[in-house]
Design an enzyme around this catalytic site. Sequence first.
Site, PDB file in Angstrom:
ATOM      1  N   LYS A 130     -23.763   2.040  57.597  1.00 35.29           N
ATOM      2  CA  LYS A 130     -24.934   2.842  57.972  1.00 35.29           C
ATOM      3  C   LYS A 130     -25.903   1.916  58.668  1.00 35.29           C
ATOM      4  O   LYS A 130     -25.881   0.711  58.453  1.00 35.29           O
ATOM      5  CB  LYS A 130     -25.604   3.421  56.718  1.00 35.29           C
ATOM      6  CG  LYS A 130     -26.391   4.680  56.989  1.00 35.29           C
ATOM      7  CD  LYS A 130     -25.475   5.888  56.949  1.00 35.29           C
ATOM      8  CE  LYS A 130     -26.174   7.162  57.293  1.00 35.29           C
ATOM      9  NZ  LYS A 130     -25.305   8.320  56.977  1.00 35.29           N
ATOM     10  N   ASP A 170     -27.600  10.504  62.314  1.00 33.88           N
ATOM     11  CA  ASP A 170     -28.078  10.858  60.973  1.00 33.88           C
ATOM     12  C   ASP A 170     -29.504  11.364  61.204  1.00 33.88           C
ATOM     13  O   ASP A 170     -29.832  11.779  62.332  1.00 33.88           O
ATOM     14  CB  ASP A 170     -28.031   9.648  60.027  1.00 33.88           C
ATOM     15  CG  ASP A 170     -28.224  10.036  58.556  1.00 33.88           C
ATOM     16  OD1 ASP A 170     -27.271  10.508  57.925  1.00 33.88           O
ATOM     17  OD2 ASP A 170     -29.348   9.889  58.028  1.00 33.88           O
TER      18      ASP A 170
HETATM   19  P1  NDP Z   1     -32.304  15.811  60.957  1.00 30.68           P
HETATM   20  O1  NDP Z   1     -33.199  14.700  61.367  1.00 30.68           O
HETATM   21  O2  NDP Z   1     -31.622  16.625  61.989  1.00 30.68           O
HETATM   22  O3  NDP Z   1     -33.085  16.826  60.006  1.00 30.68           O
HETATM   23  C1  NDP Z   1     -33.714  16.402  58.848  1.00 30.68           C
HETATM   24  C2  NDP Z   1     -34.490  17.576  58.275  1.00 30.68           C
HETATM   25  O4  NDP Z   1     -34.996  17.228  56.982  1.00 30.68           O
HETATM   26  C3  NDP Z   1     -35.685  17.947  59.122  1.00 30.68           C
HETATM   27  O5  NDP Z   1     -35.885  19.332  59.048  1.00 30.68           O
HETATM   28  C4  NDP Z   1     -36.807  17.182  58.436  1.00 30.68           C
HETATM   29  O6  NDP Z   1     -38.102  17.729  58.672  1.00 30.68           O
HETATM   30  C5  NDP Z   1     -36.419  17.378  56.990  1.00 30.68           C
HETATM   31  N1  NDP Z   1     -37.035  16.358  56.150  1.00 30.68           N
HETATM   32  C6  NDP Z   1     -37.002  15.024  56.306  1.00 30.68           C
HETATM   33  N2  NDP Z   1     -37.688  14.412  55.339  1.00 30.68           N
HETATM   34  C7  NDP Z   1     -38.171  15.395  54.549  1.00 30.68           C
HETATM   35  C8  NDP Z   1     -38.944  15.402  53.387  1.00 30.68           C
HETATM   36  N3  NDP Z   1     -39.370  14.267  52.810  1.00 30.68           N
HETATM   37  N4  NDP Z   1     -39.243  16.609  52.825  1.00 30.68           N
HETATM   38  C9  NDP Z   1     -38.828  17.764  53.391  1.00 30.68           C
HETATM   39  N5  NDP Z   1     -38.070  17.803  54.491  1.00 30.68           N
HETATM   40  C10 NDP Z   1     -37.750  16.643  55.063  1.00 30.68           C
HETATM   41  O7  NDP Z   1     -31.235  15.145  59.975  1.00 30.68           O
HETATM   42  P2  NDP Z   1     -29.814  15.705  59.519  1.00 30.68           P
HETATM   43  O8  NDP Z   1     -29.835  17.166  59.382  1.00 30.68           O
HETATM   44  O9  NDP Z   1     -28.787  15.064  60.361  1.00 30.68           O
HETATM   45  O10 NDP Z   1     -29.684  15.030  58.076  1.00 30.68           O
HETATM   46  C11 NDP Z   1     -30.126  15.667  56.893  1.00 30.68           C
HETATM   47  C12 NDP Z   1     -29.436  15.041  55.688  1.00 30.68           C
HETATM   48  O11 NDP Z   1     -28.023  15.202  55.824  1.00 30.68           O
HETATM   49  C13 NDP Z   1     -29.663  13.536  55.510  1.00 30.68           C
HETATM   50  O12 NDP Z   1     -29.640  13.254  54.127  1.00 30.68           O
HETATM   51  C14 NDP Z   1     -28.424  12.931  56.171  1.00 30.68           C
HETATM   52  O13 NDP Z   1     -28.150  11.651  55.676  1.00 30.68           O
HETATM   53  C15 NDP Z   1     -27.380  13.936  55.731  1.00 30.68           C
HETATM   54  N6  NDP Z   1     -26.143  13.981  56.515  1.00 30.68           N
HETATM   55  C16 NDP Z   1     -26.160  14.117  57.868  1.00 30.68           C
HETATM   56  C17 NDP Z   1     -24.983  14.199  58.580  1.00 30.68           C
HETATM   57  C18 NDP Z   1     -24.948  14.417  60.036  1.00 30.68           C
HETATM   58  O14 NDP Z   1     -23.846  14.498  60.601  1.00 30.68           O
HETATM   59  N7  NDP Z   1     -26.075  14.551  60.738  1.00 30.68           N
HETATM   60  C19 NDP Z   1     -23.677  14.072  57.902  1.00 30.68           C
HETATM   61  C20 NDP Z   1     -23.771  14.014  56.468  1.00 30.68           C
HETATM   62  C21 NDP Z   1     -24.964  13.946  55.824  1.00 30.68           C
HETATM   63  P3  NDP Z   1     -39.132  16.986  59.678  1.00 30.68           P
HETATM   64  O15 NDP Z   1     -38.713  17.396  61.052  1.00 30.68           O
HETATM   65  O16 NDP Z   1     -40.439  17.508  59.252  1.00 30.68           O
HETATM   66  O17 NDP Z   1     -38.976  15.507  59.451  1.00 30.68           O
HETATM   67  O1  2IT Z   2     -23.902  10.718  56.352  1.00 29.25           O
HETATM   68  C1  2IT Z   2     -22.996  10.920  57.181  1.00 29.25           C
HETATM   69  O2  2IT Z   2     -21.840  11.133  56.834  1.00 29.25           O
HETATM   70  C2  2IT Z   2     -23.340  10.906  58.610  1.00 29.25           C
HETATM   71  N1  2IT Z   2     -24.514  10.746  58.937  1.00 29.25           N
HETATM   72  C3  2IT Z   2     -22.276  11.072  59.647  1.00 29.25           C
HETATM   73  C4  2IT Z   2     -21.579   9.783  59.920  1.00 29.25           C
HETATM   74  C5  2IT Z   2     -20.613   9.810  61.077  1.00 29.25           C
HETATM   75  O3  2IT Z   2     -20.095   8.713  61.367  1.00 29.25           O
HETATM   76  O4  2IT Z   2     -20.368  10.856  61.674  1.00 29.25           O
END
Ligand code: NDP
Ligand code: 2IT
Length: 450
Positions: A130, A170
Amino acid sequence: MSRPHHLDLDRFVRGLARRNPAQAEFHQAVREVMHDVFPFVRENLRYSEQAILERMTEPDRVVIFRVTWEDDRGRVHAHRGWRVQFSNTIGPYKGGLRFHRSVNQSILKFLAFEQIFKNSLTGLPMGGAKGGSNFDPHGRSDREVMRFCQAFMTQLAPYIGEDTDVPAGDMGVGSREISYLFGQWRRLENRFVGVLTGKDLSFGGSLIRKEATGYGAVYFAEDMLTLRGDSLAGKTCTVSGSGNVALYCVEKLLQSEARVVTVSDSDGTIYVPQGFTWEMFDHLKDLKEKRRGRLGEFAEKFGVEFRGQSRPWSVPCDLAFPCATQNELNAEDAAALVGNGVQAVVEGANMPCTPEAVELFRTKGVLYAPGKAANAGGVSVSGLEQSQNSLRLSWSREEVDSRLRTIMHEIHKKCVAYGQDPSGMINYQRGANLAGFVRVADAMLAQGLV
Ligand code: NDP
Ligand code: 2IT
């Protein structure tokens, strides 16, 4: 050399905390895995004899660098960048990049550590890593984000490669950022290969990658319910976040005829008691993906309730999908969910539930799907993007979606196989931890002392 047979979890975590001071999230993630792995290792001494747990909790390396860039007004900024390369035992390092003001070494180490087990569960050849920065893209112009990404990649490039380490998105890193990062890597290396995943379709990206994490979480939830003779149709669902994971979790829930009543961002929660319509969803997607807008604006447009500075967990639901960030659902939230009769909690985010919340779900018989299993769809399709890049081919939507479904089914099966409780309940957390662990640990044993 024989290792102590009387492995003691508290002592192990105390030692880890001494060696890694002020890394609370990392300690939390290790304790959560070790809680399940310790009893197993006690019965399988070949792991303790080779110090597998000690080796597995020490990253291969952590690269830290300064990122100097200039904003639109000519002001110079110095941010910090990291890449935590935790384990490449079963494949090249793989895992996302996070750009968020909260990013620090503890958070990236917890995420990289979790990624080892998640990637192992997918069955694909991917190690755990990461990275990211404490840079906050909110409110920054496209040109500022571009300059930041170029400066970040200039520092990161020496450490990554298509067979070495393949970053992806992420929080705060989506298609726009991956494109800028890729452009800079190509400029520095004068090569075109799949060194990042989550790329745009026009230059080597995969169909369904954008949707994969959210879709995968819903496929996993569906499998959990099917095993109980139930289904998603008609279920009331709360979702937190409104970013990449949350959006496509909502989309797949709507396609599955579930009722989605909340989404949130760091300002608060939208509550739609009658459930999101497709019109609302399309607007939300446009607002968040294209216009980078806030939920307050959405509430005004549709005349729905916006609960400022509030999380979705007090809203009654059958299924809860935390899809925002770590530790966003605590014991109090869990008690509210249980009080309202929640049946399952499925983690789209990484480690969104605190250990106390998870413990409450377990004691109250609530199905709980840990992120390393439920959100593995994203990295799985990243792995499929790597395969397509190596083949110089692009698979159809149907092909990628069907492979994603198969991978999620297989992960679900592994969790069931390793997570059977004597009571008949399935402990998905233990199942995911043990199944993820065994593949990596056995590969470490086979490869000797590295
Ligand atoms: P994004 O940046 O696209 O979205 C994050 C969302 O969470 C936004 O709506 C953000 O709001 C909100 N958020 C962030 N911090 C807070 C907080 N403290 N309280 C409330 N809402 C909050 O990220 P992702 O959707 O990609 O990631 C979300 C989660 O999923 C993370 O934990 C990430 O590690 C996990 N993940 C992501 C993957 C991916 O492929 N993208 C794969 C697997 C897991 P705001 O705009 O206000 O900050
Ligand atoms: O938490 C996760 O699994 C990710 N942010 C995606 C990682 C990836 O290599 O697609």
